[in-house]
Structure formats: structure tokens, C-alpha cells
Design an enzyme around this catalytic site. Structure first.
Site, PDB file in Angstrom:
ATOM      1  N   ASP A  39      27.223  42.976  31.386  1.00 26.41           N
ATOM      2  CA  ASP A  39      28.442  44.015  31.923  1.00 26.41           C
ATOM      3  C   ASP A  39      30.079  43.661  31.608  1.00 26.41           C
ATOM      4  OD1 ASP A  39      29.486  45.912  33.270  1.00 26.41           O
ATOM      5  OD2 ASP A  39      29.860  44.638  35.562  1.00 26.41           O
ATOM      6  N   HIS A  74      31.180  48.092  32.537  1.00 29.99           N
ATOM      7  CA  HIS A  74      31.298  49.176  33.136  1.00 29.99           C
ATOM      8  C   HIS A  74      32.543  50.049  33.401  1.00 29.99           C
ATOM      9  CE1 HIS A  74      32.314  46.886  36.559  1.00 29.99           C
ATOM     10  NE2 HIS A  74      32.417  48.082  36.753  1.00 29.99           N
ATOM     11  N   SER A 130      37.388  45.789  39.023  1.00 28.36           N
ATOM     12  CA  SER A 130      36.718  45.224  38.535  1.00 28.36           C
ATOM     13  C   SER A 130      37.512  44.981  36.713  1.00 28.36           C
ATOM     14  CB  SER A 130      36.187  45.996  37.700  1.00 28.36           C
ATOM     15  OG  SER A 130      34.440  46.690  38.520  1.00 28.36           O
TER      16      SER A 130
END
Length: 480
Positions: free
Chosen positions: A241, A208, A323
């Protein structure tokens, strides 16, 4: 429960505060405007503990949507990448090709045994302008005109950071971490983190984080020393992910971070997280492993796809922008990739974006390493599967094989792993090896911790009686 990516676009940073009344007037520079940072993590597989998104509960008689990857469970919020917009809910069910397909249940109050599937926000992209603006404001407010600083004496001892201290671990790891800026062809994008995987210039991060740059966008990676390199996406896995990018004209002195063994991690072990929370690059936070095997599902807020993991839970402060960054153990080994957070609905600062409340989730490095190696080798992810469609209903009873598959297909693939193992529609899977399975998403997350060809033991209920069967996992290549 549901999971969210971190979310909405970050507004411009505030202008610098006016100078003190007794100070000469001076023009105050504007705070940097944070670009809207997209968090593109998609929720995929089933979590097996309290973590990412918790699928909403409720019965649904409609057949799952034939599209793949499967959408997030009903009440699953989006990741939380800045610039990604508000979380949304997806309809439809998981495609059978993922190994398990799910029927999308109607929303209801989440129950979950012990929060096996918790609401989570992906620590996604956040514009650095917000942090920059706040930092400038604080600096101006602290500038009182006259210094009252007292220098320390030199008799305090040698300021040496011994190996194993947080300072020493951070000093060794920071040069091998990067702040990633990703933007689509339309200019939308955000900031995340990554770390050096090998000497060839491969950087591992979250899917992402780089999703906006996958199709014709712009991608760059900046090291703590300020050196910035253009990069390209080598491969991305929405379900896991995980993504791998490669630096263009990579330097010859890259130092890959040492990978640890996430299977050996224990609750209570110290953790160190590195990232760019709210755009503040090269930030180091500490904590402990607060739980293992947390089932986490997360989405990007568009309601289109989902990611699932059996995550490492940590209380190290993780926020939007963390992230893709490494989660380290006390020796500086990478044990996970920071991917999601559970947070309150409003993160403060007037942005509506969520912040850390001490519940962060990382993809175990053993799984991420396998995924990254496959992406470097072929450019495509490989997923383990059982070849059966399971309900996404949020229950505490197990993962139920549906009566109908995606798009009217067979709920158990003829000749597939589940079929060969004797599983039938209506069977409720309650354990995979020694892992308790409380829902379809939890089962998916556990399956994806394995590789195709692995042999597992499934415990299931049929007609009120418990049975066990051996199953050899099949495989699916690609995200679609």
C-alpha cells in the site's frame, strides 16, 4: 478481524444555512460538492498485531484461488476511500508467489489473541466538498452581524513557537506536504495526502490514494501555498500500500521531509499527523504511539486484493483523506505513512462513512522508504517471501502451511526458501525471530518488514513438538 477502507461516496455538501432572522436577506452560496473519493488501498500481507483487517476465521477445504495478489481474508472490509463504495469480501487464497499463500477460510466469529488482527479502515480518499460545506455552514451561523471580539493586549509576551513544539513542527513540515487528487479516465476519484520524498519531485503516498489514476487517469498535487502541479504515477505496490508519484515541472525549491527511524519508536512517543481529512487540506492532529507491530490487513472494498503491514498504531486523529500523509515524531521526522483506521460502521454526518475513534495505523517509514526507493529505481515493488502457502484462517495458534498450494500447485515451492529450511505441509509457524505469529496474515506482514536475502529464524510445530530453523528469504517482483 477485518479491515475496511474508508468508504462510500460522499454526498454533496449541504447548502449554506439561511441568514439570521434579523439580518438582511442575502443569497447563500451552495456548499461545495465533494467528489466521490476512491480509496484504492488493497489488503495484502499479514499483520502481526491488532490492526487493520482481521481475517475471518473458519476452516475451508477448498484450494486457494490461483490469482494473485491474494484476496483479503473472509470478513475483511474495504479501505474506506470516499467514492469507493461498500466493502466487499474476496474469495480465493493467496498466491504462493507472495512468499506465503493462504487458503480462504469460511467466515466465523473472529477470535484472535488480543486482537492481533483487527478490523481497520484505510484512511483513504474523501471529497473535500463535505468539509467545505460544513465549514461554510459554521461560518454563517457564527456571523451575528455585530462583532463582540475583544482584541488581546500586546503585553502577553512574545508569541514565539520554540523548536520542538507542535506548532513549530507543523510550520516546518506543512510546506512539504501535498493534497493529492486522483481520478480515473471515467472521472471517479478522490482526495488523499502525500509528502515530498526528494528534490527531484517524487511524492510518497498510499497505493489506494492513486490507484484510480494508474491507468490513464488524472493526477495532481496541491501544496499549502495553493500551487498545483500535474503528476504521474512512477510506481505502486498494492501489497505494501505504498506508491510514488512525480510532479511534472517540479519547482526547484522542494524540501524533502526528514525520515526518522521507525525501529526506534517507542510506545508513548508523541506523534503528529498531517493530511486532508474529509477534504480539509493541511490539517494537523496530535497523539502518541499507542502500540507497535500491529498486524493490519486492509482492502479496497472490491474483495479483489489485500494489503498487509506490521503497523505503528497511533491515537492521533486520522480520518478519510489522511491516507498517504506523514506521521511525524516530536522532532518533525517522518516515522510512518498514515494508511488505515479502525472505526465504527457509521461515521456520522449522514454519509455512512467511518471516522476516527483513536485507532489509526501507519506503515513504518523504514519499510516504506525501501519500497519507495525500489519503485523509483525500477517502477516495480519487490517482496520478500518464504515460498510456502499458508492458511488465512483466523487462529491464535500460528500460520499453518497448507496441504495444497494455489491452483493445485505444491504448498512448499520445490527448491525454495521454505523447502531448503526443511518446512513441510502441516507445519505451524509460531514465531519469526522474536515476533509471535498467530495467523497467516500476521506471518505475511512480518515477512514484508524484511528484504529479500535477509536471514530469519522460524519457530514451528510439527507433530506436537517445537522446532527452529534458519531461512534466507527469497524475492518476488511485482504485484502479479
Amino acid at each position: 478481524m477485518s479491515t475496511e477502507n474508508e468508504g462510500t461516496a460522499v454526498p454533496p455538501a449541504p447548502s449554506a444555512p439561511p441568514p439570521p432572522a434579523d439580518a438582511p436577506a442575502a443569497s447563500a452560496p451552495q456548499g461545495a460538492h465533494p467528489g466521490s473519493a476512491p480509496a484504492a488501498a488493497d489488503p495484502y500481507g499479514p499483520p502481526a498485531a491488532q490492526a487493520h483487517p482481521d481475517a475471518g476465521a473458519g476452516e475451508s477445504s477448498s484450494a486457494p484461488d490461483p490469482s494473485w495478489p491474494p484476496p483479503p481474508p473472509p470478513s475483511t472490509p474495504a479501505y474506506g476511500g470516499a467514492g469507493h463504495g461498500a466493502a466487499g469480501q474476496g474469495g480465493g487464497g493467496w498466491g504462493a508467489g507472495w512468499g506465503t499463500t493462504h487458503q480462504q477460510p469460511a467466515p466465523k466469529n473472529g477470535r484472535g489473541r488480543g486482537g492481533l488482527v483487527a478490523a481497520v479502515l484505510v484512511a483513504a480518499l474523501v471529497a473535500g466538498g463535505l468539509g467545505g460545506g460544513l465549514g461554510y455552514t459554521l461560518a454563517r451561523e457564527n456571523d451575528s452581524g455585530g462583532s463582540t471580539t475583544v482584541s488581546s493586549s500586546t503585553s502577553g509576551g512574545n508569541v514565539k513557537r520554540d523548536p520542538g513544539t507542535v506548532a513549530a513542527v507543523a510550520a516546518a513540515a506543512l510546506p512539504s506536504t501535498v493534497t493529492i487528487e486522483a481520478a480515473s479516465s471515467s472521472g471517479e476519484g478522490g482526495t488523499g495526502t502525500g509528502f515530498v520524498f526528494d528534490k527531484q519531485g517524487h511524492i510518497v503516498t498510499n497505493n489506494h490514494v492513486v490507484a484510480d489514476a494508474v491507468d490513464g487517469g488524472n493526477l495532481s498535487a496541491t501544496f499549502p501555498n495553493g500551487k498545483k502541479y500535474e503528476a504521474e504515477v512512477v510506481g505502486n505496490a498494492q501489497g505494501y500500500d505504498v506508491a510514488v508519484i512525480k510532479l511534472k515541472n517540479a519547482p526547484s525549491d522542494l524540501k524533502p521531509l526528514t525520515l526518522g527511524n521507525s525501529d526506534d519508536v517507542a510506545v508513548g512517543d508523541s506523534t503528529i499527523a498531517i493530511g486532508a481529512p474529509f477534504g480539509l487540506s493541511n490539517t494537523v492532529t496530535t497523539g502518541i504511539i499507542s502500540a507497535k507491530n500491529r498486524p493490519v490487513a486492509s482492502s479496497d472494498g472490491t474483495g479483489s486484493k489485500a494489503s498487509y503491514m506490521s503497523a505503528l498504531q497511533t491515537d492521533a486523529s486520522i480520518n478519510p483523506g489522511n491516507s498517504g500523509g506523514p506521521l511525524l515524531d516530536a522532532q518533525g521526522n517522518v516515522i510512518g505513512i498514515n494508511s488505515a483506521i479502525q472505526s465504527t460502521s457509521n461515521g456520522g454526518f449522514g454519509t455512512g462513512q467511518a471516522g476516527s475513534i483513536g485507532l489509526g495505523f501507519a506503515i513504518p517509514i523504514n519499510q516504506a522508504k525501501y519500497v519507495a526507493q525500489e519503485l523509483i529505481r525500477t517502477g516495480k515493488p519487490v517482496y520478500a517471501k518464504i515460498g510456502a502457502s499458508v492458511s488465512l484462517e483466523d487462529t491464535t495458534n500460528g500460520a499453518k502451511i497448507t496441504e495444497q498450494g494455489v491452483g493445485g500447485t505444491e504448498p512448499v515451492d520445490p527448491g525454495g526458501p521454505a523447502d531448503k529450511a526443511g518446512l513441510k505441509p502441516g507445519d505451524v509457524i509460531t514465531k519469526l525471530d522474536d515476533r509471535v505469529i498467530d495467523s497467516g496474515p500476521t506471518l505475511i506482514g512480518e515477512i514484508w518488514t524484511h528484504k529479500p536475502g535477509d536471514e530469519v529464524t522460524l519457530t514451528y510445530e510439527r507433530g506436537g513438538k517445537e522446532h527452529t530453523t534458519e531461512l534466507t528469504l527469497g524475492s518476488r517482483v511485482g504485484d502479479s
